[in-house]
Design a protein around this motif. Structure first.
Motif, PDB file in Angstrom:
ATOM      1  N   ARG A 254       0.802  -1.213   0.000  1.00 55.28           N
ATOM      2  CA  ARG A 254       0.000   0.000   0.000  1.00 55.28           C
ATOM      3  C   ARG A 254       0.840   1.270   0.000  1.00 55.28           C
ATOM      4  NH1 ARG A 254      -5.381  -0.661   1.482  1.00 55.28           N
ATOM      5  NH2 ARG A 254      -5.537   1.484   0.732  1.00 55.28           N
ATOM      6  N   VAL A 255       2.077   1.185   0.498  1.00 56.13           N
ATOM      7  CA  VAL A 255       2.928   2.376   0.563  1.00 56.13           C
ATOM      8  C   VAL A 255       4.093   2.279  -0.414  1.00 56.13           C
ATOM      9  CG1 VAL A 255       4.402   3.814   2.035  1.00 56.13           C
ATOM     10  CG2 VAL A 255       2.294   2.837   2.951  1.00 56.13           C
ATOM     11  N   LEU A 256       4.954   1.277  -0.241  1.00 54.79           N
ATOM     12  CA  LEU A 256       6.164   1.205  -1.060  1.00 54.79           C
ATOM     13  C   LEU A 256       5.842   0.989  -2.534  1.00 54.79           C
ATOM     14  CD1 LEU A 256       8.472  -0.904   1.296  1.00 54.79           C
ATOM     15  CD2 LEU A 256       8.461   1.576   0.960  1.00 54.79           C
ATOM     16  N   ALA A 257       5.068  -0.040  -2.834  1.00 59.67           N
ATOM     17  CA  ALA A 257       4.744  -0.321  -4.235  1.00 59.67           C
ATOM     18  C   ALA A 257       3.853   0.770  -4.830  1.00 59.67           C
ATOM     19  CB  ALA A 257       4.070  -1.686  -4.356  1.00 59.67           C
ATOM     20  N   SER A 258       2.880   1.241  -4.056  1.00 60.34           N
ATOM     21  CA  SER A 258       1.957   2.259  -4.568  1.00 60.34           C
ATOM     22  C   SER A 258       2.663   3.574  -4.843  1.00 60.34           C
ATOM     23  CB  SER A 258       0.825   2.477  -3.564  1.00 60.34           C
ATOM     24  OG  SER A 258      -0.131   3.383  -4.060  1.00 60.34           O
ATOM     25  N   THR A 259       3.749   3.860  -4.147  1.00 59.45           N
ATOM     26  CA  THR A 259       4.515   5.077  -4.404  1.00 59.45           C
ATOM     27  C   THR A 259       5.019   5.107  -5.841  1.00 59.45           C
ATOM     28  OG1 THR A 259       5.209   5.276  -2.093  1.00 59.45           O
ATOM     29  CG2 THR A 259       6.565   6.400  -3.734  1.00 59.45           C
ATOM     30  N   VAL A 260       5.348   3.933  -6.389  1.00 56.73           N
ATOM     31  CA  VAL A 260       5.905   3.847  -7.738  1.00 56.73           C
ATOM     32  C   VAL A 260       4.827   3.669  -8.791  1.00 56.73           C
ATOM     33  CG1 VAL A 260       7.417   2.510  -9.253  1.00 56.73           C
ATOM     34  CG2 VAL A 260       8.081   2.930  -6.881  1.00 56.73           C
ATOM     35  N   VAL A 261       3.903   2.759  -8.573  1.00 52.53           N
ATOM     36  CA  VAL A 261       2.949   2.407  -9.637  1.00 52.53           C
ATOM     37  C   VAL A 261       1.576   3.049  -9.464  1.00 52.53           C
ATOM     38  CG1 VAL A 261       4.118   0.221 -10.065  1.00 52.53           C
ATOM     39  CG2 VAL A 261       2.208   0.285  -8.465  1.00 52.53           C
ATOM     40  N   GLY A 262       1.332   3.690  -8.340  1.00 51.19           N
ATOM     41  CA  GLY A 262       0.029   4.320  -8.133  1.00 51.19           C
ATOM     42  C   GLY A 262      -0.983   3.341  -7.570  1.00 51.19           C
ATOM     43  N   ASP A 263      -1.943   3.860  -6.816  1.00 49.15           N
ATOM     44  CA  ASP A 263      -2.892   2.998  -6.118  1.00 49.15           C
ATOM     45  C   ASP A 263      -3.760   2.203  -7.081  1.00 49.15           C
ATOM     46  OD1 ASP A 263      -3.954   2.347  -3.387  1.00 49.15           O
ATOM     47  OD2 ASP A 263      -5.819   3.002  -4.321  1.00 49.15           O
ATOM     48  N   ASN A 264      -4.150   2.800  -8.206  1.00 47.94           N
ATOM     49  CA  ASN A 264      -5.022   2.072  -9.141  1.00 47.94           C
ATOM     50  C   ASN A 264      -4.279   0.934  -9.823  1.00 47.94           C
ATOM     51  OD1 ASN A 264      -3.506   4.159 -10.352  1.00 47.94           O
ATOM     52  ND2 ASN A 264      -4.791   4.120 -12.174  1.00 47.94           N
ATOM     53  N   TRP A 265      -3.025   1.172 -10.253  1.00 49.83           N
ATOM     54  CA  TRP A 265      -2.236   0.110 -10.859  1.00 49.83           C
ATOM     55  C   TRP A 265      -1.827  -0.942  -9.832  1.00 49.83           C
ATOM     56  CZ3 TRP A 265       1.139   4.085 -13.921  1.00 49.83           C
ATOM     57  CH2 TRP A 265       0.459   4.455 -15.083  1.00 49.83           C
ATOM     58  N   THR A 266      -1.621  -0.522  -8.600  1.00 52.35           N
ATOM     59  CA  THR A 266      -1.309  -1.497  -7.544  1.00 52.35           C
ATOM     60  C   THR A 266      -2.451  -2.489  -7.398  1.00 52.35           C
ATOM     61  OG1 THR A 266      -0.009   0.154  -6.339  1.00 52.35           O
ATOM     62  CG2 THR A 266      -0.709  -1.769  -5.105  1.00 52.35           C
ATOM     63  N   GLY A 267      -3.679  -1.966  -7.401  1.00 50.99           N
ATOM     64  CA  GLY A 267      -4.833  -2.854  -7.309  1.00 50.99           C
ATOM     65  C   GLY A 267      -4.937  -3.786  -8.497  1.00 50.99           C
ATOM     66  N   SER A 268      -4.688  -3.281  -9.696  1.00 53.16           N
ATOM     67  CA  SER A 268      -4.758  -4.127 -10.896  1.00 53.16           C
ATOM     68  C   SER A 268      -3.695  -5.222 -10.860  1.00 53.16           C
ATOM     69  CB  SER A 268      -4.583  -3.260 -12.151  1.00 53.16           C
ATOM     70  OG  SER A 268      -5.619  -2.313 -12.255  1.00 53.16           O
ATOM     71  N   LEU A 269      -2.475  -4.854 -10.459  1.00 49.07           N
ATOM     72  CA  LEU A 269      -1.403  -5.842 -10.388  1.00 49.07           C
ATOM     73  C   LEU A 269      -1.711  -6.913  -9.352  1.00 49.07           C
ATOM     74  CD1 LEU A 269       1.769  -3.574 -10.650  1.00 49.07           C
ATOM     75  CD2 LEU A 269       0.989  -5.267 -12.316  1.00 49.07           C
TER      76      LEU A 269
END
Length: 438
Positions: A254-269
């Motif tokens: 929710r923090v480290l990965a989302s910082t790079v790819v964004g919350d919407n792309w984090t959910g898709s991934l």
């Protein structure tokens, strides 16, 4: 560390420059406010009411008037939202949703402007300062719970409060801005009490009257929060959720990965590959932060490190107290609940990264590449997330519900009618509802 926390004195800004600066700032604040209002897909932000905006802040403003600003909720004071709720005593019922959306978006934009001003002298790159300030309002993670409502303006205000304590005031304007932001931020969110060590560090290392004024404003607000906590008779619920590896995994995604790819792309991934992609991304981000810590000079290294440490603290502490159950994904279904916690931590993490990138021992070309990459990353996240679905996208729509409520009033002899909002219903006299839609 002084080079990174003192604003260069320079020549005084001329009156024409000040007018031009104020004009540009006003245009940018209004543009940022408009983007927030348009950010929500589905039902429009100005025709939906967010949770506590209605059932708590609106209702108590009607019931208690100005005395409502000193009423605690879930253990702490909410001075910012309480003040924003006071004008609803005079806002026509049909325009209530519009007011909440505009007031919340405008306050967030002003917090973003404060962050831009407060980073001067700490981050030398104006581009990075603009990106960090814009992130306060426009990062995809901010669109789910923080968007265009008065309840969650406490999170942008908390972030601005952090910067008010980090930056050393050098002029009267600095003192006024830093003290005001430190006070309103700390008086709006009990979580800011975790900034007490930061405030003590700022006062001890600088030992100036100007710094004492800013820290004094923060201390007064912290005392207000202590009084609110003592006076709150509400029993706090036991935390629900895992406080071990599960919470660490939440932070990584929710923090480290989302910082790079964004919350919407984090959910898709996540829905495509689970944790198999997100966890490696979080490891890469962690390595980048460590590398920046090594290559940045000592002053920026420690200041950036403080921001990164607070990114961790501000995520783990509230979830340890309130629980993380509502944030945990299940059966490859991403959950965006609790994005307000992740959003604050991402902003603090970005602060640490920007501070260290700005001062790192890179060549000029390498620094330009790094800054350009951070800018493109921000723009890509916003562009591909806009417009975004959030908890209010499915309604209920305020105007339509008022019309339906008026019909129910005409069809029955009831004196009051319930109008549903996002999460909590409101009850109004039928006379008021009929008057609002005629």
């Amino acid at each position: 560390m002084d080079r990174f926390v003192r604003v260069p004195s320079g020549a005084a800004r001329s009156r024409s420059d000040s007018i031009r600066y104020a004009g540009v700032a006003t245009v940018l604040v209004l543009a940022c406010t408009a983007l927030q209002l348009l950010y929500q897909d589905g039902a429009r932000s100005w025709d939906t009411i967010y949770a506590e905006d209605g059932f708590l802040f609106f209702e108590q403003a009607q019931r208690y008037g100005i005395a409502s600003i000193v009423r605690p909720y879930v253990g702490y004071g909410h001075l910012g939202p309480r003040i924003l709720a006071l004008p609803t005593r005079w806002v026509p019922l049909e325009h209530l949703a519009q007011y909440f959306a505009f007031a919340g978006a405008l306050t967030t934009s002003l917090a973003a402007l404060a962050v831009y001003a407060l980073t001067r002298g700490v981050i030398s790159s104006r581009v990075l300062r603009v990106v960090l300030a814009a992130s306060v309002a426009l990062l995809p993670v901010m669109a789910f719970e923080n968007l265009a409502n008065i309840t969650n303006v406490i999170w942008p205000l908390t972030f601005a409060c952090f910067w008010a304590l980090v930056r050393e005031p050098r002029t009267r304007a600095d003192i006024l801005l830093g003290g005001a932001v430190a006070f309103i931020g700390a008086a709006s969110a009990g979580l800011t009490l975790l900034f007490l060590p930061l405030a003590a560090w700022a006062l001890w290392t600088r030992r100036t009257r100007a710094q004492a004024v800013v820290v004094g404003a923060f201390a007064a607000a912290a005392l207000f929060q202590v009084v609110m906590w003592i006076s709150d008779s509400t029993e706090s619920a036991s935390p629900q959720g895992d406080f071990s590896l599960g919470l660490l995994r939440l932070f990584a995604t929710r923090v480290l990965a989302s910082t790079v790819v964004g919350d919407n792309w984090t959910g898709s991934l996540f829905e495509q590959s689970g944790y198999s992609v997100l966890l490696p991304i979080s490891v890469i981000v962690s390595c980048v932060v460590v590398a920046l810590f090594v290559f940045a000079p000592a002053p920026a290294r420690w200041l950036g490190g403080i921001a990164v440490i607070y990114a961790v603290i501000m995520f783990f502490f509230p979830l340890a107290v309130r629980g993380s159950l509502g944030m945990v994904p299940f059966d490859h279904v991403w959950v965006s609940n609790g994005s307000r916690y992740a959003g604050l931590s991402i902003l603090l993490l970005l602060s640490g990264i920007f501070i260290m990138v700005d001062a790192a021992r890179f060549s000029e070309s390498a620094r330009r590449v790094a800054v350009g990459g951070l800018v493109l990353l921000f723009v890509a996240q916003v562009v591909f997330a806009f417009p975004a679905l959030n908890s209010r996208s499915a309604g209920p729509e305020w105007r339509a519900e008022l019309v339906a409520g008026a019909r129910r009033c005409r069809a029955t002899a009831a004196r009051t009618v319930v109008i549903p909002t996002n999460g909590f219903p409101l009850r109004f006299p039928c006379r008021d509802v009929r008057d609002a839609v005629t």
